[in-house]
Design a protein around this motif. Structure first.
Motif, PDB file in Angstrom:
ATOM      1  N   GLN A 184       0.818  -1.202   0.000  1.00  0.00           N
ATOM      2  CA  GLN A 184       0.000   0.000   0.000  1.00  0.00           C
ATOM      3  C   GLN A 184       0.864   1.269   0.000  1.00  0.00           C
ATOM      4  OE1 GLN A 184      -3.627   0.602   0.051  1.00  0.00           O
ATOM      5  NE2 GLN A 184      -3.259  -1.339  -0.985  1.00  0.00           N
ATOM      6  N   ALA A 185       1.962   1.249   0.737  1.00  0.00           N
ATOM      7  CA  ALA A 185       2.854   2.407   0.761  1.00  0.00           C
ATOM      8  C   ALA A 185       3.394   2.697  -0.635  1.00  0.00           C
ATOM      9  CB  ALA A 185       4.000   2.173   1.740  1.00  0.00           C
ATOM     10  N   ILE A 186       3.765   1.642  -1.365  1.00  0.00           N
ATOM     11  CA  ILE A 186       4.280   1.823  -2.720  1.00  0.00           C
ATOM     12  C   ILE A 186       3.182   2.326  -3.647  1.00  0.00           C
ATOM     13  CG2 ILE A 186       5.345   0.676  -4.691  1.00  0.00           C
ATOM     14  CD1 ILE A 186       7.188   0.877  -2.250  1.00  0.00           C
ATOM     15  N   GLU A 187       2.018   1.667  -3.605  1.00  0.00           N
ATOM     16  CA  GLU A 187       0.939   1.990  -4.542  1.00  0.00           C
ATOM     17  C   GLU A 187       0.335   3.371  -4.283  1.00  0.00           C
ATOM     18  OE1 GLU A 187       0.293   0.442  -7.146  1.00  0.00           O
ATOM     19  OE2 GLU A 187       1.321  -1.457  -6.844  1.00  0.00           O
ATOM     20  N   ARG A 188       0.417   3.861  -3.065  1.00  0.00           N
ATOM     21  CA  ARG A 188      -0.165   5.161  -2.732  1.00  0.00           C
ATOM     22  C   ARG A 188       0.837   6.305  -2.843  1.00  0.00           C
ATOM     23  NH1 ARG A 188      -3.916   3.441   2.517  1.00  0.00           N
ATOM     24  NH2 ARG A 188      -5.502   2.294   1.321  1.00  0.00           N
ATOM     25  N   GLY A 189       1.988   6.036  -3.425  1.00  0.00           N
ATOM     26  CA  GLY A 189       2.947   7.096  -3.709  1.00  0.00           C
ATOM     27  C   GLY A 189       3.869   7.468  -2.587  1.00  0.00           C
ATOM     28  N   HIS A 190       4.001   6.598  -1.570  1.00  0.00           N
ATOM     29  CA  HIS A 190       4.901   6.891  -0.453  1.00  0.00           C
ATOM     30  C   HIS A 190       6.241   6.172  -0.593  1.00  0.00           C
ATOM     31  CE1 HIS A 190       1.576   8.849   1.544  1.00  0.00           C
ATOM     32  NE2 HIS A 190       0.846   7.739   1.476  1.00  0.00           N
ATOM     33  N   GLY A 191       6.520   5.643  -1.782  1.00  0.00           N
ATOM     34  CA  GLY A 191       7.704   4.806  -1.956  1.00  0.00           C
ATOM     35  C   GLY A 191       8.931   5.541  -2.451  1.00  0.00           C
ATOM     36  N   ASN A 192       9.001   6.859  -2.240  1.00  0.00           N
ATOM     37  CA  ASN A 192      10.161   7.590  -2.763  1.00  0.00           C
ATOM     38  C   ASN A 192      11.390   7.472  -1.873  1.00  0.00           C
ATOM     39  OD1 ASN A 192       8.679   9.041  -0.880  1.00  0.00           O
ATOM     40  ND2 ASN A 192       9.349  11.034  -1.666  1.00  0.00           N
ATOM     41  N   THR A 193      11.198   7.388  -0.543  1.00  0.00           N
ATOM     42  CA  THR A 193      12.333   7.206   0.370  1.00  0.00           C
ATOM     43  C   THR A 193      11.994   6.117   1.390  1.00  0.00           C
ATOM     44  OG1 THR A 193      11.626   8.802   2.068  1.00  0.00           O
ATOM     45  CG2 THR A 193      12.890   9.672   0.187  1.00  0.00           C
ATOM     46  N   TYR A 194      13.046   5.608   2.047  1.00  0.00           N
ATOM     47  CA  TYR A 194      12.859   4.549   3.033  1.00  0.00           C
ATOM     48  C   TYR A 194      12.082   5.051   4.248  1.00  0.00           C
ATOM     49  CZ  TYR A 194      16.159   1.863   0.271  1.00  0.00           C
ATOM     50  OH  TYR A 194      16.769   1.181  -0.765  1.00  0.00           O
ATOM     51  N   GLY A 195      12.345   6.297   4.641  1.00  0.00           N
ATOM     52  CA  GLY A 195      11.640   6.851   5.783  1.00  0.00           C
ATOM     53  C   GLY A 195      10.157   7.014   5.518  1.00  0.00           C
ATOM     54  N   ASN A 196       9.806   7.450   4.310  1.00  0.00           N
ATOM     55  CA  ASN A 196       8.400   7.606   3.967  1.00  0.00           C
ATOM     56  C   ASN A 196       7.681   6.264   3.915  1.00  0.00           C
ATOM     57  OD1 ASN A 196       8.682  10.360   3.810  1.00  0.00           O
ATOM     58  ND2 ASN A 196       8.794  10.442   1.583  1.00  0.00           N
ATOM     59  N   ILE A 197       8.356   5.250   3.397  1.00  0.00           N
ATOM     60  CA  ILE A 197       7.751   3.909   3.355  1.00  0.00           C
ATOM     61  C   ILE A 197       7.494   3.409   4.769  1.00  0.00           C
ATOM     62  CG2 ILE A 197       8.150   1.493   2.770  1.00  0.00           C
ATOM     63  CD1 ILE A 197       9.680   2.446   0.314  1.00  0.00           C
ATOM     64  N   LEU A 198       8.503   3.524   5.642  1.00  0.00           N
ATOM     65  CA  LEU A 198       8.366   3.014   7.008  1.00  0.00           C
ATOM     66  C   LEU A 198       7.253   3.744   7.754  1.00  0.00           C
ATOM     67  CD1 LEU A 198       9.537   1.015   9.060  1.00  0.00           C
ATOM     68  CD2 LEU A 198      11.114   2.810   9.802  1.00  0.00           C
ATOM     69  N   ASN A 199       7.189   5.054   7.621  1.00  0.00           N
ATOM     70  CA  ASN A 199       6.125   5.820   8.282  1.00  0.00           C
ATOM     71  C   ASN A 199       4.754   5.449   7.742  1.00  0.00           C
ATOM     72  OD1 ASN A 199       7.112   7.642  10.346  1.00  0.00           O
ATOM     73  ND2 ASN A 199       8.274   8.659   8.734  1.00  0.00           N
ATOM     74  N   ALA A 200       4.644   5.274   6.415  1.00  0.00           N
ATOM     75  CA  ALA A 200       3.356   4.915   5.817  1.00  0.00           C
ATOM     76  C   ALA A 200       2.911   3.527   6.274  1.00  0.00           C
ATOM     77  CB  ALA A 200       3.457   4.961   4.292  1.00  0.00           C
ATOM     78  N   MET A 201       3.844   2.583   6.358  1.00  0.00           N
ATOM     79  CA  MET A 201       3.515   1.241   6.832  1.00  0.00           C
ATOM     80  C   MET A 201       3.003   1.279   8.264  1.00  0.00           C
ATOM     81  SD  MET A 201       6.773  -0.874   5.287  1.00  0.00           S
ATOM     82  CE  MET A 201       6.328  -2.402   6.130  1.00  0.00           C
ATOM     83  N   ARG A 202       3.707   1.996   9.112  1.00  0.00           N
ATOM     84  CA  ARG A 202       3.320   2.073  10.526  1.00  0.00           C
ATOM     85  C   ARG A 202       1.976   2.762  10.692  1.00  0.00           C
ATOM     86  NH1 ARG A 202       8.554   3.267  14.342  1.00  0.00           N
ATOM     87  NH2 ARG A 202       9.595   1.273  13.989  1.00  0.00           N
ATOM     88  N   SER A 203       1.737   3.789   9.878  1.00  0.00           N
ATOM     89  CA  SER A 203       0.468   4.505   9.953  1.00  0.00           C
ATOM     90  C   SER A 203      -0.689   3.598   9.558  1.00  0.00           C
ATOM     91  CB  SER A 203       0.511   5.730   9.044  1.00  0.00           C
ATOM     92  OG  SER A 203      -0.724   6.413   9.051  1.00  0.00           O
ATOM     93  N   THR A 204      -0.521   2.810   8.486  1.00  0.00           N
ATOM     94  CA  THR A 204      -1.567   1.889   8.037  1.00  0.00           C
ATOM     95  C   THR A 204      -1.926   0.901   9.139  1.00  0.00           C
ATOM     96  OG1 THR A 204      -0.928   2.061   5.717  1.00  0.00           O
ATOM     97  CG2 THR A 204      -2.148   0.090   6.367  1.00  0.00           C
ATOM     98  N   ILE A 205      -0.910   0.323   9.767  1.00  0.00           N
ATOM     99  CA  ILE A 205      -1.153  -0.675  10.816  1.00  0.00           C
ATOM    100  C   ILE A 205      -1.716  -0.023  12.075  1.00  0.00           C
ATOM    101  CG2 ILE A 205      -0.006  -2.284  12.390  1.00  0.00           C
ATOM    102  CD1 ILE A 205       1.822  -3.052  10.061  1.00  0.00           C
ATOM    103  N   ARG A 206      -1.194   1.153  12.434  1.00  0.00           N
ATOM    104  CA  ARG A 206      -1.645   1.840  13.654  1.00  0.00           C
ATOM    105  C   ARG A 206      -3.113   2.237  13.553  1.00  0.00           C
ATOM    106  NH1 ARG A 206       2.687   4.680  14.253  1.00  0.00           N
ATOM    107  NH2 ARG A 206       2.016   6.503  13.056  1.00  0.00           N
ATOM    108  N   HIS A 207      -3.529   2.669  12.366  1.00  0.00           N
ATOM    109  CA  HIS A 207      -4.903   3.126  12.191  1.00  0.00           C
ATOM    110  C   HIS A 207      -5.906   1.981  12.055  1.00  0.00           C
ATOM    111  CE1 HIS A 207      -3.289   7.213  10.564  1.00  0.00           C
ATOM    112  NE2 HIS A 207      -3.280   7.144  11.885  1.00  0.00           N
ATOM    113  N   THR A 208      -5.389   0.755  11.960  1.00  0.00           N
ATOM    114  CA  THR A 208      -6.298  -0.393  11.890  1.00  0.00           C
ATOM    115  C   THR A 208      -6.134  -1.318  13.094  1.00  0.00           C
ATOM    116  OG1 THR A 208      -4.680  -1.534  10.497  1.00  0.00           O
ATOM    117  CG2 THR A 208      -6.489  -0.423   9.387  1.00  0.00           C
TER     118      THR A 208
END
Length: 361
Positions: A290-314
């Motif tokens: 989801q992080a890649i497909e939603r455009g958060h895959g430009n840097t490692y930090g953005n991917i990690l934050n997006a992954m954590r946000s997805t899991i935290r919000h669910t």
């Protein structure tokens, strides 16, 4: 006494029984004929599939690259995808096959990996050499790095159970080795992080890259990489030094190894339908894609934050996977009280700025 001989077709190291005149490779199925047994290493020799790390004048103790300009770029892409469902056992997981298929689709369609360069190990495979047994996983990891050259991009994705076992060598800060659990782990044993590091991390030459995406419990340092990115909920981070106090070498041979994992070493990972709302998936694999497909895959930090946000919000929905989580706890000894919590982790052979370093496979 078993000896090692390289496959004549794909050069994978194979264990040759004494007196054998031929052996079939588990990866390419090619048969290697042993024409002259006298050419094999003598019994008891310390023949190794990879040379020891070379000396280096570089400042980092974990950069063993030779001096001078890097060799010419080669540029191949190769991936190993493992999904272990433990079908019809008390450890059964529902989302691992889906994880494997989704990751293959992502690599082919988003990152242009040739389908012919991807090895899949799942229980859906009819070929016995493509099932996720301990032997097949070992051979496939050898295949992944075999002949690796500068410019190559390697990916190792694993979705299945992970566990821990007591470490007695002093090279683990918390006193435990992390492990992956093949489909036959109850009879053949688990694959320990030391072996994973020796097989797919240490041989990486200068200019080659390995990305591991590990969706399993207790997987924070399952590649035994020297540095762990310790990030808080606000995105601030420091690199935590996990180099063994024993001085044991855990880096690469000059290449780059980076791992995204499903949770910290003392946490468990969810196998649930709460995220996709359609079918069971591993929470980590789903959030990574989801992080890649939603455009958060430009840097490692953005991917990690997006992954954590997805899991935290669910988090509140992940309790819907409590039955599968309970199965997981049978293996890991964890607790599901108060709902499952997991935080994806990032580790590397060298520290870097996670918000400026571009992500690419």
């Amino acid at each position: 006494m078993f000896m090692l001989v390289n496959c004549s077709n794909c050069h994978t190291p194979l264990q040759l029984p004494p007196g054998a005149q031929s052996i079939r490779c588990a990866i390419c199925r090619g048969v290697t004929l042993i024409a002259d047994p006298r050419s094999l290493p003598p019994p008891g020799s310390s023949h190794q599939p990879y040379p020891p790390p070379s000396s280096s004048t570089a400042s980092s103790p974990y950069n063993h690259a030779p001096p001078g300009a890097p060799p010419q770029v080669h540029g191949r892409k190769r991936a190993l995808i493992v999904g272990v469902s433990y079908t019809n056992s008390r450890h059964e997981l529902k989302g691992c096959l889906n994880d494997a298929k989704c990751m293959k689709y992502l690599l082919i369609n988003r990152f242009k990996f040739p389908e012919s360069s991807i090895v899949m190990l799942t229980e859906e495979e009819t070929d016995p050499y493509k099932r996720p047994t301990k032997y097949n996983m070992r051979m496939a990891m050898y295949w992944l790095v075999q002949g690796c050259q500068p410019g190559d991009s390697l990916v190792f994705h694993y979705s299945g159970h992970g566990s821990q076992q007591r470490n007695y060598t002093g090279d683990e800060i918390d006193g435990y080795d992390e492990t992956l659990c093949p489909v036959d782990f109850e009879t053949q044993g688990m694959i320990v992080d030391d072996e994973i590091n020796a097989t797919i991390v240490k041989p990486l030459p200068r200019g080659a890259r390995l990305h591991a995406i590990i969706d399993a419990c207790h997987s924070g340092t399952v590649l035994d990489l020297p540095f762990l990115c310790r990030m808080d909920r606000y995105g601030k981070y420091i690199w935590e030094d996990h180099r063994p106090r024993s001085g044991m070498w855990k880096g690469t041979s000059g290449g780059e190894a980076i791992s995204f994992s499903g949770c910290d070493d003392d946490q468990t990972s969810a196998d649930t339908s709460a995220l996709s709302r359609i079918t069971s998936t591993g929470a980590m694999t789903y959030s990574f894609i989801q992080a890649i497909e939603r455009g958060h895959g430009n840097t490692y930090g953005n991917i990690l934050n997006a992954m954590r946000s997805t899991i935290r919000h669910t988090d509140s929905q992940i309790d819907g996977g409590v039955v599968t989580t309970l199965i997981t706890m049978l293996l890991t000894g964890g607790s599901v009280g108060g709902g499952l919590r997991q935080e994806p982790q990032l580790s590397s052979n060298e520290p870097f700025d996670v918000y400026t370093k571009p992500f690419s496979l």
